[in-house]
Design a protein around this motif. Structure first.
Motif, short mmCIF file in Angstrom:
data_model
loop_
_atom_site.label_atom_id
_atom_site.label_comp_id
_atom_site.label_asym_id
_atom_site.label_seq_id
_atom_site.Cartn_x
_atom_site.Cartn_y
_atom_site.Cartn_z
N GLY A 127 -20.10 -24.76 2.13
CA GLY A 127 -20.68 -24.36 0.87
C GLY A 127 -20.87 -25.55 -0.05
O GLY A 127 -20.00 -26.41 -0.16
N LEU A 128 -22.05 -25.62 -0.69
CA LEU A 128 -22.34 -26.68 -1.65
C LEU A 128 -22.77 -26.06 -2.97
O LEU A 128 -23.33 -24.96 -3.00
N CYS A 129 -22.50 -26.76 -4.06
CA CYS A 129 -22.95 -26.29 -5.36
C CYS A 129 -23.45 -27.47 -6.18
O CYS A 129 -23.09 -28.63 -5.90
N PHE A 130 -24.28 -27.18 -7.18
CA PHE A 130 -24.89 -28.24 -7.98
C PHE A 130 -25.44 -27.62 -9.27
O PHE A 130 -25.57 -26.40 -9.40
N ALA A 131 -25.77 -28.47 -10.22
CA ALA A 131 -26.38 -28.03 -11.47
C ALA A 131 -27.90 -28.13 -11.31
O ALA A 131 -28.43 -29.21 -11.03
N ASN A 132 -28.60 -27.00 -11.49
CA ASN A 132 -30.06 -27.02 -11.32
C ASN A 132 -30.76 -27.54 -12.58
O ASN A 132 -30.11 -27.97 -13.54
N ASN A 133 -32.10 -27.50 -12.58
CA ASN A 133 -32.88 -28.04 -13.69
C ASN A 133 -32.63 -27.31 -15.01
O ASN A 133 -32.87 -27.86 -16.09
N LYS A 134 -32.17 -26.06 -14.93
CA LYS A 134 -31.88 -25.29 -16.14
C LYS A 134 -30.46 -25.50 -16.65
O LYS A 134 -30.06 -24.88 -17.63
N GLY A 135 -29.71 -26.36 -15.97
CA GLY A 135 -28.33 -26.60 -16.38
C GLY A 135 -27.37 -25.54 -15.88
O GLY A 135 -26.22 -25.49 -16.30
N GLU A 136 -27.87 -24.68 -14.97
CA GLU A 136 -27.03 -23.62 -14.42
C GLU A 136 -26.38 -24.09 -13.12
O GLU A 136 -26.97 -24.86 -12.36
N PHE A 137 -25.15 -23.60 -12.88
CA PHE A 137 -24.46 -23.97 -11.66
C PHE A 137 -24.95 -23.06 -10.54
O PHE A 137 -24.94 -21.84 -10.67
N GLU A 138 -25.38 -23.65 -9.44
CA GLU A 138 -25.97 -22.90 -8.34
C GLU A 138 -25.28 -23.31 -7.04
O GLU A 138 -24.84 -24.44 -6.89
N GLY A 139 -25.20 -22.37 -6.09
CA GLY A 139 -24.54 -22.67 -4.83
C GLY A 139 -25.35 -22.22 -3.64
O GLY A 139 -26.24 -21.39 -3.75
N VAL A 140 -25.05 -22.80 -2.47
CA VAL A 140 -25.75 -22.46 -1.25
C VAL A 140 -24.82 -22.69 -0.06
O VAL A 140 -24.00 -23.61 -0.07
N ILE A 182 -34.23 -28.17 -5.46
CA ILE A 182 -33.29 -29.21 -5.89
C ILE A 182 -34.04 -30.53 -6.02
O ILE A 182 -34.88 -30.86 -5.18
N THR A 183 -33.77 -31.25 -7.09
CA THR A 183 -34.45 -32.52 -7.34
C THR A 183 -33.67 -33.67 -6.71
O THR A 183 -32.45 -33.57 -6.51
N PRO A 184 -34.36 -34.76 -6.39
CA PRO A 184 -33.68 -35.93 -5.81
C PRO A 184 -32.57 -36.46 -6.75
O PRO A 184 -32.65 -36.30 -7.96
N HIS A 185 -31.55 -37.03 -6.15
CA HIS A 185 -30.42 -37.65 -6.85
C HIS A 185 -29.51 -36.63 -7.55
O HIS A 185 -28.68 -37.00 -8.37
N THR A 186 -29.67 -35.35 -7.22
CA THR A 186 -28.76 -34.34 -7.78
C THR A 186 -27.38 -34.49 -7.12
O THR A 186 -27.29 -34.63 -5.90
N VAL A 187 -26.35 -34.46 -7.92
CA VAL A 187 -24.98 -34.58 -7.38
C VAL A 187 -24.57 -33.25 -6.75
O VAL A 187 -24.67 -32.19 -7.38
#
Length: 263
Positions: free
Chosen positions: A1-14, A32-37
Motif C-alpha cells: 500500500g502507498l499513500c501520497f498528497a494529491n494536487n488538492k492537498g488531500e491524502f490519497e492511497g492505492v 499523480i504528478t512527477p516528484h510526488t513523495v
C-alpha cells in the motif's frame, strides 16, 4: 500500500499489485504528478507474518474457582507472580449433572486478552451449578483486575549510573572517534582521553581516508591482489564520482578498502 498528497492537498492511497525493479504497478488508476513523495503504509508480507500463530504472545495464568460464604471467588495468578481475587455473590445450588468440565471451559475463554490459561482448578466442596453468566462475569473482572495489578507492579529498567572511574582504552582520539559535540568530548575526557581531534565534518582533515569498507572493488571486478590478474593493476586505483576523484587503497590482510579524497 502507498499513500501520497494529491494536487488538492488531500491524502490519497492505492494498493500495489507488484514491483519490478524501479517500476510500481498499482491495483487501480491514479492521478499523480512527477516528484510526488510516496509513503508506504501497508506491508503485505509483514502483516501476513503477524497473522501467523508464531506471532501470538500470551501470558500464562493459573485460575482457581472456589466457594465462599454466599457466593464464589475466582483467583487468577500470572507467570510473573502477580495475582488477584474476585468475588461474586450468588446462592449455592447443587447440580444434577457433572459441572467441572463445563466450568473449566467457560473460565478458559480468555479470547483476545493478553492471557492464556495454563491451569484451571475447580476447588468446590460439592458439584455446584453456577450459571455461565456468573462464571463469565468472574472471568472478565479477574482479567481487568489482573491488568491493573500488572500496571501497578510493573517497574521499568533504569539506566545504570555511569562509572567515571573506568578509563577509555585509548588516551588519544583522531577524527575517527567522530567527536562532534561538547558532550561527547566531555565524556571522553572524564574517562582519561587527553587529546581529542574533532570529527571530520567539524574540521576536515587532509590526506585521511573518508571511508573504510569491506566491499572491495578489486574483488568485484575480478582483479583481487591475491590473484594473478590483480598484479596487472597496481595500487592505488582512482574512482571518479560526480567530478570528484577518490583514491582507493586496499589492505588485503584486513580485507578492507579505503577511500581517500585526492587533493
Amino acid at each position: 500500500g502507498l499513500c501520497f498528497a494529491n494536487n488538492k492537498g488531500e491524502f490519497e492511497g492505492v494498493r500495489v499489485n507488484r514491483v519490478e525493479g524501479n517500476r510500481i504497478f498499482p491495483a487501480s488508476r491514479i492521478e499523480i504528478t512527477p516528484h510526488t513523495v510516496l509513503y508506504r503504509n501497508f506491508d503485505f508480507e509483514f502483516d501476513k507474518r503477524l497473522s501467523r500463530p508464531s506471532a501470538d504472545r500470551r501470558i500464562d495464568v493459573e485460575i482457581t474457582l472456589y466457594a465462599v460464604p454466599g457466593g464464589y471467588a475466582l483467583y487468577m495468578k500470572d507467570e510473573c507472580g502477580n495475582h488477584t481475587t474476585i468475588r461474586e455473590d450468588v446462592p449455592h445450588e447443587t447440580a444434577r449433572t457433572p459441572q467441572q468440565e463445563t466450568q473449566k471451559k467457560q473460565l478458559g475463554k480468555l479470547g483476545t486478552t493478553a492471557y492464556s490459561a495454563l491451569k484451571i482448578d475447580i476447588d468446590l466442596p460439592d458439584n455446584f451449578f453456577i450459571p455461565a453468566s456468573v462464571l463469565s462475569k468472574l472471568r472478565q473482572k479477574a482479567v481487568e483486575s489482573l491488568d491493573r495489578v500488572r500496571r501497578i507492579t510493573y517497574r521499568t529498567e533504569k539506566r545504570q549510573e555511569e562509572d567515571k572511574t573506568v578509563c577509555y582504552p585509548q588516551t588519544e582520539l583522531s577524527y575517527l572517534g567522530n567527536v562532534s559535540n561538547r558532550l561527547a568530548e566531555q565524556f571522553y575526557r572524564e574517562h582519561g582521553v587527553t587529546r581529542i581531534d574533532p570529527a571530520f565534518e567539524i574540521k576536515p582533515s587532509r590526506g585521511v581516508p573518508l571511508m573504510f569498507t569491506r566491499h572491495c572493488i578489486r574483488y568485484m571486478l575480478g582483479i583481487c591482489k591475491k590473484t594473478p590478474a590483480g598484479s596487472k593493476f597496481p595500487d592505488p586505483l582512482t574512482l571518479l564520482y560526480k567530478g570528484q576523484k577518490l583514491q582507493l587503497h586496499f589492505d588485503c590482510t584486513a580485507c578492507e578498502m579505503t577511500l581517500q579524497r585526492m587533493e
